[in-house]
Design a protein around this motif. Structure first.
Motif, mmCIF file in Angstrom:
data_model
loop_
_atom_site.group_PDB
_atom_site.id
_atom_site.type_symbol
_atom_site.label_atom_id
_atom_site.label_comp_id
_atom_site.label_asym_id
_atom_site.label_seq_id
_atom_site.Cartn_x
_atom_site.Cartn_y
_atom_site.Cartn_z
ATOM 1 N N LYS A 195 -10.873 -9.609 -2.127
ATOM 2 C CA LYS A 195 -10.177 -8.621 -3.034
ATOM 3 C C LYS A 195 -10.908 -7.122 -2.504
ATOM 4 C CE LYS A 195 -13.283 -5.602 -4.855
ATOM 5 N NZ LYS A 195 -15.271 -5.270 -6.140
ATOM 6 N N GLY A 196 -9.533 -6.559 -3.124
ATOM 7 C CA GLY A 196 -9.319 -4.997 -2.068
ATOM 8 C C GLY A 196 -7.840 -4.939 -1.455
ATOM 9 N N LYS A 197 -8.036 -3.814 -0.761
ATOM 10 C CA LYS A 197 -6.501 -3.543 0.489
ATOM 11 C C LYS A 197 -6.833 -3.266 1.868
ATOM 12 C CE LYS A 197 -3.397 -4.110 -2.354
ATOM 13 N NZ LYS A 197 -1.937 -4.579 -2.210
ATOM 14 N N ILE A 198 -6.336 -3.546 2.260
ATOM 15 C CA ILE A 198 -6.240 -3.253 3.919
ATOM 16 C C ILE A 198 -5.576 -3.023 4.760
ATOM 17 C CG2 ILE A 198 -7.295 -3.816 6.570
ATOM 18 C CD1 ILE A 198 -8.834 -6.678 4.851
ATOM 19 N N PHE A 199 -5.601 -1.619 5.319
ATOM 20 C CA PHE A 199 -4.334 -1.047 6.061
ATOM 21 C C PHE A 199 -4.078 -1.054 7.379
ATOM 22 C CE2 PHE A 199 -4.174 -0.048 1.037
ATOM 23 C CZ PHE A 199 -3.125 -0.069 1.488
ATOM 24 N N VAL A 200 -3.243 -1.801 8.253
ATOM 25 C CA VAL A 200 -3.906 -0.388 9.686
ATOM 26 C C VAL A 200 -1.979 -0.010 9.877
ATOM 27 C CG1 VAL A 200 -2.927 -2.121 11.957
ATOM 28 C CG2 VAL A 200 -4.641 -3.201 9.875
ATOM 29 N N ASP A 201 -2.257 0.666 10.501
ATOM 30 C CA ASP A 201 -0.921 1.493 10.639
ATOM 31 C C ASP A 201 -0.334 1.896 9.275
ATOM 32 O OD1 ASP A 201 0.419 3.683 12.447
ATOM 33 O OD2 ASP A 201 1.774 1.597 12.682
ATOM 34 N N ASP A 202 -0.715 1.833 8.039
ATOM 35 C CA ASP A 202 -0.230 2.365 6.756
ATOM 36 C C ASP A 202 0.588 1.236 6.224
ATOM 37 O OD1 ASP A 202 -1.173 4.960 6.482
ATOM 38 O OD2 ASP A 202 0.769 6.061 7.941
ATOM 39 N N ILE A 203 0.508 -0.327 7.056
ATOM 40 C CA ILE A 203 1.004 -1.412 6.558
ATOM 41 C C ILE A 203 0.094 -2.211 6.054
ATOM 42 C CG2 ILE A 203 1.562 -3.538 7.638
ATOM 43 C CD1 ILE A 203 2.755 -2.276 10.058
ATOM 44 N N ASP A 204 -0.049 -2.757 4.715
ATOM 45 C CA ASP A 204 -0.221 -3.675 4.244
ATOM 46 C C ASP A 204 -0.887 -5.236 4.868
ATOM 47 O OD1 ASP A 204 -1.657 -5.394 2.301
ATOM 48 O OD2 ASP A 204 -0.714 -4.145 0.570
ATOM 49 N N VAL A 205 -2.466 -5.157 5.103
ATOM 50 C CA VAL A 205 -1.531 -6.132 6.353
ATOM 51 C C VAL A 205 -2.171 -7.763 5.390
ATOM 52 C CG1 VAL A 205 -3.986 -7.586 7.588
ATOM 53 C CG2 VAL A 205 -4.074 -5.581 7.831
ATOM 54 N N ALA A 206 -2.464 -7.450 3.855
ATOM 55 C CA ALA A 206 -2.258 -8.853 3.138
ATOM 56 C C ALA A 206 -0.173 -9.546 3.157
ATOM 57 C CB ALA A 206 -2.258 -8.064 1.715
ATOM 58 N N LYS A 207 0.826 -8.481 2.993
ATOM 59 C CA LYS A 207 2.060 -8.957 3.460
ATOM 60 C C LYS A 207 2.509 -9.093 4.186
ATOM 61 C CE LYS A 207 3.182 -5.798 -0.210
ATOM 62 N NZ LYS A 207 3.153 -3.648 -1.304
ATOM 63 N N ARG A 208 1.901 -8.972 5.413
ATOM 64 C CA ARG A 208 2.553 -9.379 7.030
ATOM 65 C C ARG A 208 3.738 -9.288 7.379
ATOM 66 N NH1 ARG A 208 -1.943 -11.604 10.258
ATOM 67 N NH2 ARG A 208 -0.094 -13.211 11.416
ATOM 68 N N PRO A 209 4.239 -7.678 7.026
ATOM 69 C CA PRO A 209 5.778 -7.884 7.573
ATOM 70 C C PRO A 209 5.945 -7.833 9.335
ATOM 71 C CG PRO A 209 4.517 -5.606 7.476
ATOM 72 C CD PRO A 209 3.404 -6.552 7.109
ATOM 73 N N LEU A 210 7.036 -8.247 9.626
ATOM 74 C CA LEU A 210 7.646 -8.657 11.587
ATOM 75 C C LEU A 210 6.676 -7.712 12.061
ATOM 76 C CD1 LEU A 210 8.915 -10.759 12.771
ATOM 77 C CD2 LEU A 210 10.873 -9.498 12.495
ATOM 78 N N ARG A 211 7.033 -6.671 11.051
ATOM 79 C CA ARG A 211 6.634 -4.938 12.281
ATOM 80 C C ARG A 211 5.139 -5.175 12.570
ATOM 81 N NH1 ARG A 211 5.286 -0.378 9.483
ATOM 82 N NH2 ARG A 211 5.530 -0.262 7.501
ATOM 83 N N PHE A 212 4.092 -6.130 11.771
ATOM 84 C CA PHE A 212 2.409 -5.874 11.738
ATOM 85 C C PHE A 212 2.403 -7.057 13.291
ATOM 86 C CE2 PHE A 212 -1.273 -8.326 11.189
ATOM 87 C CZ PHE A 212 -2.351 -6.857 10.579
ATOM 88 N N ARG A 213 4.251 -7.978 13.395
ATOM 89 C CA ARG A 213 3.480 -8.804 15.016
ATOM 90 C C ARG A 213 3.261 -7.795 15.691
ATOM 91 N NH1 ARG A 213 7.835 -13.049 17.133
ATOM 92 N NH2 ARG A 213 6.157 -13.622 18.195
ATOM 93 N N GLY A 214 1.932 -8.213 17.182
ATOM 94 C CA GLY A 214 1.583 -6.733 17.676
ATOM 95 C C GLY A 214 1.070 -5.495 17.832
#
Length: 317
Positions: free
Chosen positions: A58-77
């Motif tokens: 439950k809940g949301k996690i954002f890393v550098d304004d990116i939603d970690v659950a969606k794991r976009p390509l730019r999350f890599r690295g």
């Protein structure tokens, strides 16, 4: 200040086991942030969640304004991770391993970046040595190099100095502190004095809950943990402790004693600078202070206070 990592009401279950509950947390960009807690408190779960290795229940996690659950390509690295034991392939040399990691991340100009890290982390003396032949400190340096190779904005270090000799640990701390401003460093560990030397802010986790998060000075103020006066004298008469308690309403504790001096502490119940009054009190009794200094409550003392306070509340429920 820009937020690098944000947890918004995050809960994580492992099947029916509750690991963390309703965690709200913000970590500022460019800071060194200490993540503390007893074994089983939920620290590893928090690290795995922010790394994208686990998904929250439950809940949301954002890393550098990116939603970690969606794991976009730019999350890599975006995140570099180094655990207590560096993940090295034993048969590879240091150079081969770093080039292997560079290929995995498809890093442009990886040769130049690897050369830069070899120089920055002083790997040159063993760069052609197989990983299995490295000392613990050398393995940790190589592990840090692989974590930094994709140039992450956020670096997570879990017990990075565990098992290092004092000299290696000191050098590793200097490397970590030099990253402040350039990277957001999240530092987890059990050596609280070490984290106190490096961290700008700390988060204390216990039984799956975030109990406190912020600077050490703010926590001292919040819990009204008073400064302690540390004093060294040549003698400590038997009646001195009772006289101090009557005059200053303070607890007295002898911390070290030799033939030459007695070192003791006064922990006051009220927030006031007592140094002048204590000196006058001692001189009136013909006791000359050899040294007198204030001592702020350490991270270990604050940590113990926070954990004990929570356990006392739970115990009363």
């Amino acid at each position: 200040m820009t937020v690098a990592v944000q947890f918004a009401d995050v809960t994580k279950f492992y099947l029916k086991h509750l690991a963390i509950q309703n965690v709200n947390l913000q970590i500022s960009a460019g800071t060194i942030h200490g993540l503390l807690g007893p074994n089983g408190a939920g620290k590893s779960t928090i690290i795995r969640l922010m790394s994208g290795l686990l998904a929250p229940s439950k809940g949301k996690i954002f890393v550098d304004d990116i939603d970690v659950a969606k794991r976009p390509l730019r999350f890599r690295g975006l995140i570099g991770l180094l655990g207590e034991n560096a993940p090295l392939y034993p048969q590879m040399t240091v150079s081969e391993y770093l080039h292997f990691v560079g290929k995995l991340y498809e890093i442009p100009n990886r040769h130049g970046k690897i050369d830069e890290l070899i120089e920055r982390l002083a790997l040159g003396g063993f760069v052609d040595r197989p990983n299995r032949a490295l000392s613990k400190g050398q393995r940790q340096r190589v592990g840090l190099a692989q974590a930094l190779l994709p140039d992450p904005k956020i670096l997570i270090l879990d017990e990075p100095t565990s098992g290092l000799d004092p000299q290696m640990a000191m050098e590793f701390r200097q490397i970590i502190k030099a990253l402040r401003g350039d990277k957001t460093v999240i530092l987890s560990g059990h050596i609280l004095s070490e984290i106190e030397m490096m961290a700008d802010d700390i988060t204390i986790v216990h039984r799956g809950l975030v109990l406190e998060s912020g600077s050490l000075s703010l926590m001292r103020s919040k819990f009204r943990l008073r400064s302690i006066l540390e004093i060294a004298t040549r003698e400590f008469p038997k009646d001195l402790e009772v006289a101090l308690l009557q005059s200053f309403q303070a607890n007295c504790e002898i911390v070290h004693q030799t033939d030459q001096e007695v070192r003791w502490r006064l922990n006051f119940f009220e927030d006031k600078d007592h140094r002048h009054d204590v000196v006058q009190f001692l001189l009136a009794r013909k006791i000359v202070p050899l040294e007198l200094k204030t001592h702020d409550p350490s991270l270990e003392e604050v940590f113990k206070h926070v954990i004990d306070q929570r356990d006392n509340i739970v115990g009363r429920v």
